[in-house]
Design a protein around this motif. Structure first.
Motif, mmCIF file in Angstrom:
data_model
loop_
_atom_site.group_PDB
_atom_site.id
_atom_site.type_symbol
_atom_site.label_atom_id
_atom_site.label_comp_id
_atom_site.label_asym_id
_atom_site.label_seq_id
_atom_site.Cartn_x
_atom_site.Cartn_y
_atom_site.Cartn_z
ATOM 1 N N ALA A 255 41.488 33.516 40.242
ATOM 2 C CA ALA A 255 41.617 33.080 41.644
ATOM 3 C C ALA A 255 41.598 34.245 42.628
ATOM 4 N N ILE A 256 41.552 35.471 42.127
ATOM 5 C CA ILE A 256 41.564 36.628 43.027
ATOM 6 C C ILE A 256 40.143 36.937 43.512
ATOM 7 N N ASP A 257 40.025 37.130 44.808
ATOM 8 C CA ASP A 257 38.755 37.509 45.438
ATOM 9 C C ASP A 257 38.672 39.038 45.421
ATOM 10 N N TYR A 258 38.078 39.583 44.373
ATOM 11 C CA TYR A 258 38.089 41.034 44.169
ATOM 12 C C TYR A 258 37.257 41.771 45.230
ATOM 13 N N ARG A 259 36.067 41.264 45.507
ATOM 14 C CA ARG A 259 35.235 41.899 46.536
ATOM 15 C C ARG A 259 35.943 41.866 47.883
ATOM 16 N N GLY A 260 36.529 40.712 48.178
ATOM 17 C CA GLY A 260 37.241 40.589 49.447
ATOM 18 C C GLY A 260 38.424 41.535 49.529
ATOM 19 N N ALA A 261 39.091 41.754 48.401
ATOM 20 C CA ALA A 261 40.240 42.657 48.387
ATOM 21 C C ALA A 261 39.811 44.092 48.692
ATOM 22 N N ILE A 262 38.644 44.485 48.162
ATOM 23 C CA ILE A 262 38.138 45.840 48.442
ATOM 24 C C ILE A 262 37.793 45.977 49.916
ATOM 25 N N ASP A 263 37.153 44.947 50.463
ATOM 26 C CA ASP A 263 36.813 44.996 51.895
ATOM 27 C C ASP A 263 38.085 45.000 52.743
ATOM 28 N N PRO B 252 35.848 42.101 36.712
ATOM 29 C CA PRO B 252 36.677 40.917 37.004
ATOM 30 C C PRO B 252 35.866 39.880 37.761
ATOM 31 N N GLU B 253 36.127 38.618 37.454
ATOM 32 C CA GLU B 253 35.336 37.518 38.023
ATOM 33 C C GLU B 253 36.211 36.591 38.851
ATOM 34 N N GLU B 254 35.757 36.277 40.047
ATOM 35 C CA GLU B 254 36.405 35.233 40.851
ATOM 36 C C GLU B 254 35.746 33.904 40.514
ATOM 37 N N ASN B 255 36.528 32.950 40.030
ATOM 38 C CA ASN B 255 35.963 31.648 39.633
ATOM 39 C C ASN B 255 37.052 30.586 39.818
ATOM 40 N N LEU B 256 37.046 29.954 40.973
ATOM 41 C CA LEU B 256 38.101 28.986 41.294
ATOM 42 C C LEU B 256 38.027 27.749 40.404
ATOM 43 N N TYR C 50 46.628 55.816 48.012
ATOM 44 C CA TYR C 50 45.164 55.931 47.977
ATOM 45 C C TYR C 50 44.524 55.154 49.131
ATOM 46 N N GLY C 51 45.250 55.035 50.247
ATOM 47 C CA GLY C 51 44.729 54.307 51.404
ATOM 48 C C GLY C 51 44.961 52.814 51.352
ATOM 49 N N VAL C 52 45.650 52.326 50.333
ATOM 50 C CA VAL C 52 45.903 50.892 50.183
ATOM 51 C C VAL C 52 47.379 50.602 50.443
ATOM 52 N N ASP C 53 47.649 49.716 51.409
ATOM 53 C CA ASP C 53 49.009 49.246 51.641
ATOM 54 C C ASP C 53 49.288 48.129 50.631
ATOM 55 N N LEU C 54 50.233 48.370 49.713
ATOM 56 C CA LEU C 54 50.440 47.413 48.619
ATOM 57 C C LEU C 54 50.905 46.052 49.125
ATOM 58 N N THR C 55 51.690 46.047 50.195
ATOM 59 C CA THR C 55 52.152 44.762 50.732
ATOM 60 C C THR C 55 50.981 43.986 51.337
ATOM 61 N N LEU C 56 50.118 44.685 52.073
ATOM 62 C CA LEU C 56 48.952 44.000 52.643
ATOM 63 C C LEU C 56 48.039 43.465 51.540
ATOM 64 N N LEU C 57 47.885 44.241 50.466
ATOM 65 C CA LEU C 57 47.075 43.760 49.344
ATOM 66 C C LEU C 57 47.666 42.464 48.798
ATOM 67 N N MET C 58 48.991 42.441 48.655
ATOM 68 C CA MET C 58 49.621 41.232 48.127
ATOM 69 C C MET C 58 49.457 40.046 49.087
ATOM 70 N N GLN C 59 49.458 40.316 50.377
ATOM 71 C CA GLN C 59 49.242 39.224 51.334
ATOM 72 C C GLN C 59 47.830 38.660 51.207
ATOM 73 N N LYS C 60 46.872 39.521 50.927
ATOM 74 C CA LYS C 60 45.513 39.041 50.677
ATOM 75 C C LYS C 60 45.478 38.174 49.417
ATOM 76 N N ILE C 61 46.131 38.627 48.362
ATOM 77 C CA ILE C 61 46.143 37.842 47.118
ATOM 78 C C ILE C 61 46.945 36.559 47.308
ATOM 79 N N GLN C 62 47.957 36.612 48.173
ATOM 80 C CA GLN C 62 48.716 35.393 48.503
ATOM 81 C C GLN C 62 47.782 34.321 49.051
ATOM 82 N N GLN C 63 46.866 34.729 49.926
ATOM 83 C CA GLN C 63 45.887 33.780 50.478
ATOM 84 C C GLN C 63 44.938 33.282 49.388
#
Length: 531
Positions: free
Chosen positions: A310-318, A345-349, A377-390
């Motif tokens: 369920a994780i949008d990997y490309r979207g997470a990188i963007d 990794p594959e996104e496949n709902l 490494y330029g990634v805010d871990l909380t913001l990343l989790m908010q993206k995965i939350q969505q």
């Protein structure tokens, strides 16, 4: 106000500071303290208890190993050892030490120091102790010869010795201050507090002062037996977030900013500042702990697979690094042995929903997420989790995110466990075994202990241990094949799921030279200088 700069400089603008540096004689310029803006996030300065990215910078600058990573970031070159050999089956390694090598107090580096260091690293049973797995005995036939014996083949042992955590300690000084290398060192050693204020290595720098959550200050080692470091004093200044680091760089209160993300980098337009983006071996991952007390549903393999789909990997990188990064297939980073042509990794709902329906969970459930409040490494871990939350909301899974200090995260992950979280990793040396020994589901690896909560849930994958043993006895194409098989097993585990391998932004003032990414050590301080 911190006093990194002479008082007459502190009040000037960034442009004025640059002009001042331009007219400064070269020798005077090197005497000016160099300031690095960085989130310190240090767990310890004891070489055998430390395990963090800033620790890599610190240890590689104050302690030298027998070998070090070469300029190609893959090979090893001499350091304290001038030459070394291995027997045919890679179970015995012989080293000759440099005759003129000395520690920072001027005493010679001897074989007994190497033996003591390796035995303490093994016996203290802390995070980096796995690097001495399989060590059975060490012989010291004379002051400059060391023979290391392993219980089984270990083709990566020479590479391991380039890791910052394997730097050689002045054993006499350390023992005088409570350190122990004995078999009961895990409980008998009392030196960690001493190491917070002192270093005892042979590197180009020594520890000057450390103030937690404030600064880490280095001073040039005047007894260094190699070429002296150009800069006399270097300060790593606690600067938590990317925006603050960029502001410090532009104002001239910092010379280098280490954790600027690509979006923030685009806001830096000063002609006095250089911005470079380079690929790295670093990565950010999410992880599942089926043994954690807070789980509201069993995080068995099918559920973990569903969440990963369920994780949008490309979207997470963007979203996190503006597209300045790469996907990563397994917990072994891209470019390391065994990673060619792995399935990404594959996104496949549809698959995600199908797997949850098979478990009767199509109506959804909630997961508690505890994540360290930090930018790495330029990634805010909380913001990343908010993206995965969505992302997970699309399959009716709710993430309850709780940001905490990194020290709190470290405590909670060991007990009672955190059901779902995000973390990061940078390599310690060039070799794939370290990832298997840290992330693999082998008995008692760091993540096997935490994810299972010390065996409450059986996550051990015996095939990984068997394959690792074969890989450590192999070389060339056969070694690559075996690590690829291990990587595929680790992907199947769905305990560690890499999300992004971010490019690294190098940001520094134009008058600074020698800024580069190092695969083992992040930033080699002894290579820095002012023009």
């Amino acid at each position: 106000m911190k006093s990194h700069w002479p008082s007459f400089v502190a009040g000037l603008s960034g442009a004025a500071v640059f002009l001042g540096g331009a007219f400064m004689a070269p020798a005077q310029a090197q005497d000016q303290p160099l300031v690095i803006a960085r989130n310190l996030e240090i767990n310890s300065l004891d070489p055998h208890r430390a395990f963090c990215d800033t620790c890599q910078i610190y240890l590689s600058s104050t302690y030298q190993g027998l070998v070090k990573l070469g300029p190609d970031e893959k090979s090893v070159v001499p350091s304290l050892a001038t030459e070394w050999t291995a027997n045919e089956n890679q179970t015995q390694f012989t080293f000759k030490l440099a005759p003129d090598a000395v520690f920072s107090d001027g005493s010679p580096v001897e074989a007994k120091d190497v033996k003591w260091t390796f035995e303490r690293l093994k016996n203290i049973q802390a995070d980096p102790s796995f690097m001495m797995n399989g060590l059975t005995s060490i012989e010291t036939p004379d002051d400059k010869t060391v023979i290391v014996n392993m219980e089984s083949p270990n083709s990566e042992f020479i590479g391991i010795l380039a890791a910052p955590y394997v730097g050689i300690i002045n054993s006499d000084v350390a023992m005088e201050n409570g350190a122990s290398a004995a078999e009961d060192a895990a409980s008998a050693d009392q030196a960690e507090t001493w190491f917070l204020a002192n270093s005892a290595g042979s590197g180009p720098y020594i520890l000057d002062t450390y103030r937690p959550d404030d600064e880490l200050r280095f001073k040039r080692n005047e007894n260094y037996w190699g070429e002296a470091a150009p800069i006399g004093e270097i300060v790593i200044d606690q600067t938590a977030d990317a925006v603050s680091q960029a502001q410090a760089l532009q104002s001239g209160s910092a010379d280098i900013a280490m954790q600027i993300d690509p979006d923030t980098a685009e806001t830096v337009s000063s002609p006095d500042i250089t911005i470079k983006t380079v690929p790295s071996y670093n990565f950010i991952y999410v992880m599942f702990s089926p043994g954690a007390e807070g789980n509201q549903v069993p995080l068995d393999l099918e559920v973990r697979q569903a969440l990963a789909y369920a994780i949008d990997y490309r979207g997470a990188i963007d979203f996190t690094v503006g597209g300045e990064g790469a996907m990563q297939a397994s917990p072994i980073p891209n470019g390391f042995p065994g990673t060619d042509d792995l399935p990404m990794p594959e996104e496949n709902l549809d698959k995600a929903r199908e797997l949850l329906a098979a478990k009767g969970l199509e109506g959804g459930f909630a997961i508690d997420v505890t994540v360290a409040s930090m930018n790495v490494y330029g990634v805010d871990l909380t913001l990343l989790m908010q993206k995965i939350q969505q992302d997970l909301a699309r399959i009716n899974v709710t993430l309850n995110i709780q940001p905490v200090a990194s020290a709190v995260w470290r405590e909670q992950i060991t007990s009672p466990g955190i059901p779902f979280s995000a973390r990061f990793y940078a390599p310690d040396y060039y070799g794939s075994a370290q990832y298997v020994q840290f992330f693999g589901m082998l008995q008692d690896t760091w993540w096997e202990r935490n994810a299972s909560q010390k065996g409450k849930v059986d996550l051990v994958n015996p095939k990984e241990a068997e394959l690792l043993q074969q890989a450590l006895a192999a070389s060339g194409d056969e070694m690559n094949r075996l690590y690829r098989e291990i990587a595929l097993e680790m992907i199947k585990d769905r305990i560690i799921v890499p999300v992004v391998s971010p490019n690294l932004v190098l940001a520094y003032r134009n008058e600074i030279e020698g800024v580069r990414y190092s695969a083992c050590c992040n930033l080699p301080l002894a290579e820095l200088s002012r023009k």
